[in-house]
Design a protein around this motif. Structure first.
Motif: not given
Length: 310
Positions: A31-32, A111-119, A121-122, A156-161
């Motif tokens: 994301r931006p 990504i930035e540290p500590m989280k995957l945000g909705d942006a 994920r898109k 993160f492993d649960l989000e994408f391989p």
């Protein structure tokens, strides 16, 4: 350099390495404002991609070439995937991102540290599990307790391989060697495509326009809208001097005073800082002249976008 000279150079480089020479393309996506261009610049060891805190700073597909003894990395810095202001310009930028993802050997998802945000994920939804994808957790220096990254990785492993997860700090150049090692694993064995002294496929005219646009975004921040562009109307090389003439294009008459400033001071500052960066990048003196032009609705005008290189 002739084709024969290039072939000999590639073989000489490969001879210095213990393993086979590898060369491939690497997309940097996210994301931006997650630090994609900063990451590219620090890997290359020079400022090639422009940066600012303003989203949409990167608008073009930019190739950065990094060559070592055994590998040539062809990094493709992409625009941040836009989910707001979906005019013709931003739709074109998003198309660039999706096209790049179908053409590369490896993807770096930043990504930035500590989280995957909705942006985040898109953007993640655009990725294919058929292309090796490395999750690059940027801004490692801001994480504090590094032990916190372990549960983060499990999430993160649960989000994408992801093929691998590599924490880095692009700004501090932390862990970039480890990232390059990880990338190399997934690149194909083949000869270098570019000579080892080449850094990009873009010409100086393009880079000059980008540096002017960077200074606009940095010096005006939120004051200046997204609908600003830079067009190099003339680029001359006279001996060791480059003479560059740039039009700064805005959408409305009311935006001109923001760029020009009182007694022209803001435009002068933009030009001075851009010229200084050009002289560092081009390795020679630069004469830079800038002015402001109004071209209403250019960001939604297909013909105007094409003329500006989008």
């Amino acid at each position: 350099m002739t084709d024969i000279d290039h072939e000999l150079e590639v073989k000489a480089v490969a001879a210095l390495s213990d393993g086979p020479f590898k060369c491939g393309t690497v997309a940097i996506v996210g994301r931006p404002n997650v630090g994609k261009s900063t990451l590219l610049n620090h890997i290359l060891g020079m400022k090639l991609a422009i940066t600012s805190r303003k989203a949409q700073t990167t608008r073009h597909r930019l190739l950065g070439i990094h060559t070592t003894d055994d590998t040539q990395y062809l990094f493709v810095d992409t625009p941040g995937f836009q989910q707001k202001h979906l005019n013709a310009l931003n739709k074109g930028l998003n198309k660039t991102v999706t096209q790049v993802l179908t053409e590369v050997d490896v993807v770096l998802f930043v990504i930035e540290p500590m989280k995957l945000g909705d942006a985040d994920r898109k953007v993640l939804q655009l990725l294919s599990d058929k292309t090796p994808t490395i999750l690059v957790v940027n801004k490692l220096d801001l994480m504090g307790d590094k032990g916190n990254i372990l549960p983060l990785i499990q999430d993160f492993d649960l989000e994408f391989p992801f093929s691998e997860i590599v924490p880095v700090s692009a700004k501090k150049s932390l862990n970039l060697d480890e990232l390059l090692k990880s990338i190399r694993t997934y690149l194909p064995e083949q000869e270098a495509i570019y000579s080892e002294d080449e850094l990009t496929d873009k010409n100086e005219r393009f880079l000059a326009a980008e540096l002017v646009r960077e200074k606009i975004f940095r010096l005006l921040g939120d004051e200046i809208p997204y609908s600003v562009a830079v067009e190099v109307e003339k680029f001359e090389v006279v001996g060791k001097l480059r003479r560059i003439f740039c039009a700064i294009i805005v959408d409305k008459d009311s935006q001109k005073p923001m760029l020009i400033g009182k007694n022209g001071e803001k435009l002068k500052q933009i030009s001075t800082e851009a010229r200084q960066d050009m002289e560092k990048l081009f390795g020679g003196k630069v004469y830079l002249e800038t002015w402001v032009k109004v071209k209403g609705g250019w960001a939604d005008d297909a013909r105007a976008l094409k003329s500006l290189g989008y």
